[in-house]
Design an enzyme around this catalytic site. Structure first.
Site, PDB file in Angstrom:
ATOM      1  N   ASP A 127       0.836  -1.200   0.000  1.00 23.46           N
ATOM      2  CA  ASP A 127       0.000   0.000   0.000  1.00 23.46           C
ATOM      3  C   ASP A 127       0.871   1.249   0.000  1.00 23.46           C
ATOM      4  OD1 ASP A 127      -1.952   1.909   0.375  1.00 23.46           O
ATOM      5  OD2 ASP A 127      -2.906   0.919   2.059  1.00 23.46           O
TER       6      ASP A 127
ATOM      7  N   HIS B 281      -9.030  -0.642  -8.032  1.00 24.33           N
ATOM      8  CA  HIS B 281      -8.689   0.506  -7.195  1.00 24.33           C
ATOM      9  C   HIS B 281      -7.450   1.233  -7.724  1.00 24.33           C
ATOM     10  CE1 HIS B 281      -8.622   2.827  -3.463  1.00 24.33           C
ATOM     11  NE2 HIS B 281      -7.325   2.580  -3.370  1.00 24.33           N
TER      12      HIS B 281
END
Length: 429
Positions: free
Chosen positions: A243, A337
């Protein structure tokens, strides 16, 4: 019976003279050997109780590891806690000014907070009533960052100084916000690589608030500890995904332009500052973990193992948005995403994401209350966070597995110079 495993000079039956005359090739002295055992936890202290002696303390205090000695600077062009690396432990807390408190009280509070932050970040005790919680620790990369919420300016009579970039965030269809855990007059972000150092700072900041302000909400977070992996790497979140791959980097020529208010920007007191969007994003982990790894990767658009785009390459290889498989399907799904959040898919919108994970226990039905304390930095949230979140709101595959539960937007002024406190240009200008 002599210990045959030790050189003669280290044997319990050796005379003092023999021990003193031990040649270098016979190894370290017994005192040093036992001191080392006490300092490093060798098996002598655990499985070796029958040896018949306790491990002696080392002759010299062990130096702090690099984890403890690392220090961030309080004074500077920008406040700490923005471009610093992710820390292992974090606290975010919002305060509301007390009834009757105004500009004068706010200035005194920021002066107290700044001095406390300066001292704690240097590894020193707080200026008064220190709790000794961090007495034995070094700075441990502690950072303390201060910001002002939209409501702060009306409370202090400074409405004319309120930036337009601090206008309330729009409502998003995916929001499930708890107003009691959103916004606030003042915001403080604390991060450190040691949990006690971080808590010590949180407690000192809370005590310094005194009667001037009261806690509105407070949240705790964490990241992987430095050194926990064999080599430095991008962090993972609680979904197991790497991330932060596309975070802007300070080495990029337009980094400051995208993240910080320019020195001649408006209002003047925000020069070299930034805007922080803070969101508590709960991850619906039970639902997420029912997906296969392939399905999870399709939701994100990147491989779970190494963060590489599904179009191929390594983590840093540019994503090929047009690549298709043998059946003509997009390799990176249209609602992935990572596809939706790309700056080049959002008019260049960029923000520096610097989050913490959180876990606040298990619900009565066995569901973990866990997720991401999302914190992002940008020169203007209307050009950073807002356009990206609007696009995510319209069709992000990840939205099924997350829930935005609280939100805040804060103006974070530039760093304080020597002898100054954070926000002084606003409060005394």
């Amino acid at each position: 019976m002599p210990d045959q495993s030790l050189p003669k000079a280290l044997s319990p039956e050796a005379t003092p003279g023999e021990r003193e005359a031990a040649p270098a090739h016979e190894g370290i002295s017994r005192r040093r050997l036992l001191g080392t055992a006490g300092a490093t936890g060798l098996v002598l202290g655990t499985a070796g109780a029958a040896v018949g002696y306790a491990a002696a303390p080392s002759e010299a205090a062990a130096p702090l590891t690099s984890l403890g000695t690392d220090r961030a600077m309080f004074h500077g062009k920008h406040q700490p806690g923005i471009t610093d690396g992710l820390q292992a432990r974090g606290h975010v807390v919002a305060f509301d000014l007390a009834a009757g408190a105004g500009r004068k009280e706010a200035a005194a509070l920021l002066r107290r907070w700044s001095e406390t932050a300066r001292r704690l970040m240097a590894g020193e005790p707080s200026p008064h009533d220190d709790t000794d919680v961090a007495r034995d620790a070094g700075p441990s990369s502690l950072t303390v960052t201060f910001g002002f919420g939209h409501s702060f300016f009306a409370r202090t009579g400074l409405e004319k100084q309120r930036p337009t970039a601090l206008d309330p965030l729009p409502e998003f269809s995916s929001d499930h916000l708890d107003k009691n855990r959103s916004n606030g007059d003042l915001w403080v972000q604390i991060g450190a690589n040691d949990a006690l150092v971080a808590f010590h700072a949180l407690r000192a900041i809370q005590k310094d608030a005194g009667r001037a302000a009261k806690v509105r909400w407070q949240m705790n977070g964490f990241n992987r500890s430095p050194g926990a992996t064999s080599h430095p790497m991008t962090a993972r979140n609680l979904m197991g995904q790497i991330d932060g791959t596309r975070n802007p980097k300070p080495s990029e020529t337009d980094f400051d332009q995208r993240i910080f208010v320019p020195e001649k920007g408006e209002p003047a007191w925000m020069a070299n500052g930034s805007y922080a969007v803070v969101r508590r994003i709960r991850m619906l982990l039970d639902d997420w973990e029912k997906l296969s790894v392939k399905a999870q990767e399709d939701v994100i658009g990147r491989r779970k193992s190494d963060g590489a785009a599904l179009s191929g390459g390594t983590e840093t290889t540019a994503m090929d948005l047009e690549k298709t498989d043998a059946e003509g399907n997009l390799v990176v799904p249209i609602n992935a995403h990572a596809r939706i959040t790309r700056p080049d898919q959002n008019g260049g919108a960029a923000m520096l994401r610097r989050p913490f994970s959180f876990h606040d226990g298990i619900d009565a039905d066995g569901v973990p209350d866990a997720g991401l304390l999302f914190i992002c930095w940008q020169a203007d949230p209307l050009r950073g966070f807002v356009p990206v979140q609007r696009k995510l709101d319209r069709g992000d595959a990840l939205s099924t597995f997350i829930r935005h539960e609280s939100s805040g937007l804060f103006a974070v002024p530039g760093g304080a110079g020597e002898g100054e406190y954070v926000g002084q240009k606003l409060l005394e200008g």
